[in-house]
Design an enzyme around this catalytic site. Structure first.
Site, PDB file in Angstrom:
ATOM      1  N   CYS A 108      -7.142   8.131 -33.547  1.00 21.43           N
ATOM      2  CA  CYS A 108      -6.825   8.573 -32.182  1.00 21.43           C
ATOM      3  C   CYS A 108      -8.093   9.089 -31.477  1.00 21.43           C
ATOM      4  CB  CYS A 108      -5.760   9.659 -32.197  1.00 21.43           C
ATOM      5  SG  CYS A 108      -5.377  10.247 -30.528  1.00 21.43           S
ATOM      6  N   HIS A 177      -9.113  -0.731 -36.211  1.00 22.12           N
ATOM      7  CA  HIS A 177      -9.257  -1.053 -34.792  1.00 22.12           C
ATOM      8  C   HIS A 177     -10.746  -1.318 -34.548  1.00 22.12           C
ATOM      9  CE1 HIS A 177      -8.234   0.077 -30.345  1.00 22.12           C
ATOM     10  NE2 HIS A 177      -9.163  -0.847 -30.423  1.00 22.12           N
ATOM     11  N   ASN A 208      -6.684  -4.889 -35.792  1.00 26.40           N
ATOM     12  CA  ASN A 208      -6.145  -4.341 -34.552  1.00 26.40           C
ATOM     13  C   ASN A 208      -7.219  -4.400 -33.467  1.00 26.40           C
ATOM     14  OD1 ASN A 208      -5.553  -0.997 -33.390  1.00 26.40           O
ATOM     15  ND2 ASN A 208      -4.391  -2.770 -32.789  1.00 26.40           N
ATOM     16  N   ASP A 210      -7.305  -6.239 -29.187  1.00 26.25           N
ATOM     17  CA  ASP A 210      -7.331  -7.453 -28.365  1.00 26.25           C
ATOM     18  C   ASP A 210      -6.446  -8.579 -28.885  1.00 26.25           C
ATOM     19  OD1 ASP A 210      -9.122  -6.026 -26.866  1.00 26.25           O
ATOM     20  OD2 ASP A 210     -10.897  -7.131 -27.494  1.00 26.25           O
TER      21      ASP A 210
END
Length: 330
Positions: A108, A177, A208, A210
């Site tokens: 996050c 990500h 993760n 796009d």
């Protein structure tokens, strides 16, 4: 396209029906939205992140975040926190809840989370990362996964190191990500870091960043050889994305974009579920952003968005969509 791109995925002792995963998104992947994504074929649903401390201190808002419906399964519950003992204690405390996988948030980017030393800030402290994962893994019988980013910033790209620590500390899978914390959600996701992580560990690696179409999933598979695909913003206003990707892999054909009538019916259904779950005041207001996502790209959608921001009830929502969509004004 051959149909072997979409496969079942095993995470610990949990077997997912396919390897398309709805990403955990705060303020988005609540129970109503997850059910809609499940109906469209998502293989795993990830809940909104929940603070371990909030559960510890019996925060009243946390109870609705913990709600799970039997129709959702398999489902992953995501905890965030930076104290290994509290994280482990909560993992043990909530173990009998009906989620299937426990995920630890280390990605996050939001300032109030990061400034607290949680979320992606943990990537700056690999030793603490190992302690948290090890203690949580030992505290629960459920498979533990970890979601993190490419690194904290371009000077500290350490996803490979974090993935190795996660594996050694007992994680059953990792989700990566391809952006740093500094990037938030801007710029292009770096899929090469996902490839590097995949080559470095033997546990499943979920990519993760796009993933908006079936072609993106194919491209990520070819570039990274990752085991699963986590869809985030691509699902906002488009729970159909899972069905679209699965259909493409099964048939080689693209499903047509939903008609405006289908979109309007989904908005009404979603709105009804939100009101049933959160009450009319909150449900209607939270639907405003979803309505903007659902209608983005359709003719005159910006005008509809302005009008939708004024709706106060389910009846208002119905009336507006009747006027603007079912009566063919849009």
């Amino acid at each position: 396209m051959n149909n072997n791109q979409i496969t079942k995925l095993k995470i610990g002792d949990v077997t997912l029906p396919n390897n398309l995963i709805l990403a955990p998104m705060a303020g988005v992947t609540d129970l109503p939205f997850r059910i809609l994504c499940k109906e469209q074929g998502a293989g795993l649903l990830c809940m909104e992140m929940i603070s371990a401390k909030a559960i510890l201190y019996k925060n009243k808002n946390t109870q609705s975040l913990l709600a799970i419906d039997e129709r959702e399964k398999p489902v992953s519950l995501q905890l965030f926190g930076s104290d290994p003992d509290i994280m482990a204690q909560i993992a043990k405390e909530i173990e009998d809840r009906p989620y299937d996988i426990l995920d630890i948030n280390m990605g996050c980017p939001v300032p109030k989370i990061v400034n607290n030393g949680e979320g992606s800030a943990l990537m700056k402290n690999p030793k603490l990362v190992g302690e948290i994962i090890e203690k949580v893994s030992k505290a629960t019988k459920k498979p533990v996964t970890v979601k993190f980013r490419k690194g904290f910033d371009d000077e500290h790209v350490n996803a490979v190191e974090i993935a190795k620590i996660a594996q050694e500390s007992g994680a059953a899978a990792v989700a990566v990500h391809g952006r740093t914390r500094e990037q938030y959600y801007s710029g292009k996701a770096d899929w090469d870091i996902i490839r590097q992580v995949k080559e470095a560990v033997s546990i499943p690696v979920i990519g993760n960043g796009d993933l908006l179409t079936a072609e993106d999933v194919i491209a990520m598979k070819e570039q990274t050889n990752c085991d699963g695909f986590m869809i985030a913003r691509g699902a906002q206003g488009n729970p159909w994305i899972f069905k679209q990707i699965l259909h493409y892999f099964e048939t080689g054909e693209h499903l047509a974009k939903p008609s405006l009538e289908e979109v309007a019916n989904m908005i009404l259904r979603h709105g009804k579920m939100m009101i049933d779950f959160k009450g009319e005041y909150t449900g209607v207001r939270e639907m405003r952003k979803h309505a903007a996502w659902y209608t983005a790209g359709y003719h005159n959608s910006s005008k509809l968005r302005v009008k939708f921001n004024a709706v106060e009830s389910y009846e208002d929502m119905q009336r507006l969509l009747e006027q603007e969509i079912f009566n063919k004004k849009l």
